[in-house]
Design a protein around this motif. Structure first.
Motif, PDB file in Angstrom:
ATOM      1  N   MET A  89       2.954 -32.495  21.727  1.00 29.66           N
ATOM      2  CA  MET A  89       3.149 -31.034  22.044  1.00 29.66           C
ATOM      3  C   MET A  89       2.492 -30.068  22.875  1.00 29.66           C
ATOM      4  SD  MET A  89       4.035 -28.737  19.983  1.00 29.66           S
ATOM      5  CE  MET A  89       5.141 -29.312  18.733  1.00 29.66           C
ATOM      6  N   ASN A  90       3.255 -30.253  23.111  1.00 27.78           N
ATOM      7  CA  ASN A  90       2.506 -29.905  24.912  1.00 27.78           C
ATOM      8  C   ASN A  90       3.066 -27.960  25.173  1.00 27.78           C
ATOM      9  OD1 ASN A  90       2.150 -28.416  27.474  1.00 27.78           O
ATOM     10  ND2 ASN A  90       2.796 -30.312  28.842  1.00 27.78           N
ATOM     11  N   HIS A  91       1.956 -26.995  24.578  1.00 28.03           N
ATOM     12  CA  HIS A  91       2.246 -26.116  24.683  1.00 28.03           C
ATOM     13  C   HIS A  91       2.376 -24.916  26.103  1.00 28.03           C
ATOM     14  CE1 HIS A  91       1.415 -25.507  20.301  1.00 28.03           C
ATOM     15  NE2 HIS A  91       0.130 -27.020  19.934  1.00 28.03           N
ATOM     16  N   GLU A  92       2.312 -25.556  26.772  1.00 29.55           N
ATOM     17  CA  GLU A  92       2.068 -24.568  27.813  1.00 29.55           C
ATOM     18  C   GLU A  92       3.731 -24.895  28.482  1.00 29.55           C
ATOM     19  OE1 GLU A  92      -0.632 -26.219  30.904  1.00 29.55           O
ATOM     20  OE2 GLU A  92      -1.678 -25.012  29.107  1.00 29.55           O
ATOM     21  N   LYS A  93       4.038 -25.510  28.068  1.00 31.41           N
ATOM     22  CA  LYS A  93       5.957 -26.069  28.439  1.00 31.41           C
ATOM     23  C   LYS A  93       6.720 -25.158  27.394  1.00 31.41           C
ATOM     24  CE  LYS A  93       5.152 -30.086  31.251  1.00 31.41           C
ATOM     25  NZ  LYS A  93       5.780 -31.129  31.710  1.00 31.41           N
ATOM     26  N   LEU A  94       6.511 -25.264  26.278  1.00 27.24           N
ATOM     27  CA  LEU A  94       7.350 -24.239  25.234  1.00 27.24           C
ATOM     28  C   LEU A  94       7.938 -23.188  25.824  1.00 27.24           C
ATOM     29  CD1 LEU A  94       6.386 -25.460  22.113  1.00 27.24           C
ATOM     30  CD2 LEU A  94       8.507 -25.854  22.949  1.00 27.24           C
ATOM     31  N   GLY A 101      10.449 -19.629  24.983  1.00 24.01           N
ATOM     32  CA  GLY A 101      11.782 -18.679  23.979  1.00 24.01           C
ATOM     33  C   GLY A 101      11.604 -19.036  22.501  1.00 24.01           C
ATOM     34  N   LEU A 102      12.559 -19.378  22.227  1.00 22.99           N
ATOM     35  CA  LEU A 102      13.342 -19.792  20.774  1.00 22.99           C
ATOM     36  C   LEU A 102      11.952 -20.900  20.554  1.00 22.99           C
ATOM     37  CD1 LEU A 102      14.592 -19.075  18.326  1.00 22.99           C
ATOM     38  CD2 LEU A 102      16.327 -20.596  19.263  1.00 22.99           C
ATOM     39  N   TYR A 103      11.980 -21.658  21.017  1.00 21.02           N
ATOM     40  CA  TYR A 103      11.615 -23.000  20.627  1.00 21.02           C
ATOM     41  C   TYR A 103       9.649 -22.588  20.183  1.00 21.02           C
ATOM     42  CZ  TYR A 103      15.787 -25.763  22.506  1.00 21.02           C
ATOM     43  OH  TYR A 103      16.904 -26.050  21.965  1.00 21.02           O
ATOM     44  N   LYS A 104       9.137 -21.884  21.553  1.00 15.53           N
ATOM     45  CA  LYS A 104       7.844 -21.763  21.214  1.00 15.53           C
ATOM     46  C   LYS A 104       7.698 -20.454  19.962  1.00 15.53           C
ATOM     47  CE  LYS A 104       3.725 -19.920  24.409  1.00 15.53           C
ATOM     48  NZ  LYS A 104       3.893 -20.339  25.041  1.00 15.53           N
ATOM     49  N   PHE A 105       8.702 -20.164  19.908  1.00 11.51           N
ATOM     50  CA  PHE A 105       8.807 -19.217  18.327  1.00 11.51           C
ATOM     51  C   PHE A 105       8.733 -19.785  17.532  1.00 11.51           C
ATOM     52  CE2 PHE A 105      11.324 -17.184  15.306  1.00 11.51           C
ATOM     53  CZ  PHE A 105      10.142 -15.775  15.351  1.00 11.51           C
ATOM     54  N   MET A 106       9.609 -20.916  17.197  1.00  7.44           N
ATOM     55  CA  MET A 106      10.272 -21.610  15.852  1.00  7.44           C
ATOM     56  C   MET A 106       8.420 -22.119  15.099  1.00  7.44           C
ATOM     57  SD  MET A 106      13.575 -23.092  16.416  1.00  7.44           S
ATOM     58  CE  MET A 106      14.229 -23.653  14.545  1.00  7.44           C
ATOM     59  N   ILE A 107       7.701 -22.939  16.807  1.00 11.07           N
ATOM     60  CA  ILE A 107       6.462 -23.391  16.719  1.00 11.07           C
ATOM     61  C   ILE A 107       5.552 -22.164  16.175  1.00 11.07           C
ATOM     62  CG2 ILE A 107       5.144 -24.770  17.885  1.00 11.07           C
ATOM     63  CD1 ILE A 107       7.086 -26.188  16.983  1.00 11.07           C
ATOM     64  N   ASN A 108       5.174 -21.610  17.032  1.00 12.68           N
ATOM     65  CA  ASN A 108       4.259 -20.374  16.211  1.00 12.68           C
ATOM     66  C   ASN A 108       4.575 -20.047  14.712  1.00 12.68           C
ATOM     67  OD1 ASN A 108       3.218 -21.247  18.562  1.00 12.68           O
ATOM     68  ND2 ASN A 108       4.106 -18.542  19.488  1.00 12.68           N
ATOM     69  N   ALA A 109       6.113 -19.702  14.401  1.00 11.66           N
ATOM     70  CA  ALA A 109       6.281 -19.581  12.657  1.00 11.66           C
ATOM     71  C   ALA A 109       6.078 -20.648  12.201  1.00 11.66           C
ATOM     72  CB  ALA A 109       7.495 -19.628  13.175  1.00 11.66           C
TER      73      ALA A 109
END
Ligand SMILES: Cc1cc2nc3c(=O)[nH]c(=O)nc-3n(C[C@H](O)[C@H](O)[C@H](O)COP(=O)(O)O)c2cc1C
Length: 166
Positions: free
Chosen positions: A106-111, A113-121
């Motif tokens: 899991m590399n938060h820096e490369k996530l 848009g929607l994918y980042k939002f989904m992981i945060n959710a």
């Protein structure tokens, strides 16, 4: 039939690295799904690698319409060899088609848009749960701290399958 190439889809790079490792070990060329069209004929026999997205193998359906897939490998946050039944069901991978899962990272820096939002959710949902199973606790730790678990040893089962096909 023996595969002639490796085709993969990667969002943040972990699956691309597994494809490169597999290419090194097998001598098969590896192409991203975007580049595969320029290099492979329709119906070519391939090993397909895709990152796990909500227990689905990203772009497996797209790849399966174009290529003859001999084996599928999902790259996720899950531990190597886990989630096989769930992934097969969600991705509609036929029984009998070899399926493997390997742990990516899991590399938060490369996530984005929607994918980042989904992981945060998902992180928020897990954090808010008062009673967490051991699996949920482990997933939460991985989501929060991120990490890189790419390791050639995780390809052992896939390589064993490859070496033993006719
Ligand atoms: C939106 C989203 C959904 C995900 N769903 C799953 C999942 O269902 N199971 C899992 O094990 N990993 C899941 N992951 C983790 C990714 O599969 C993992 O980070 C993978 O290594 C990414 O590979 P890549 O760098 O090639 O894109 C998810 C990641 C994102 C961003």
């Amino acid at each position: 039939m023996k595969p002639t190439a490796i085709v993969y889809t990667s969002n943040t790079g972990f699956t691309a690295r597994y494809a490169a490792l597999l290419s090194e070990e097998t001598g098969l060329p590896a192409y991203s799904i975007k580049d595969a069209g320029k290099n492979l004929a329709k119906g070519a026999s391939v090993i397909y690698l895709g990152w796990l997205f909500a227990t689905n193998v990203k772009d497996y359906d797209k790849a399966s319409r174009k290529y003859d897939i001999c084996a599928v490998c999902g790259v996720g946050l899950c531990t190597t060899g886990s989630l096989l039944t769930e992934v097969r069901q969600t991705a509609k991978i036929p029984e009998g088609l070899p399926l493997f899962t390997v742990q990516g990272g899991m590399n938060h820096e490369k996530l984005k848009g929607l994918y980042k939002f989904m992981i945060n959710a998902l992180t928020k949902i897990l954090l808010s749960k008062t009673q967490k199973t051991d699996d949920e606790k482990a997933m939460l730790a991985l989501l929060q701290k991120g990490g890189d678990y790419v390791d050639k040893a995780n390809l052992k089962e896939l390589l064993h399958w490859y070496e033993n096909i006719a």
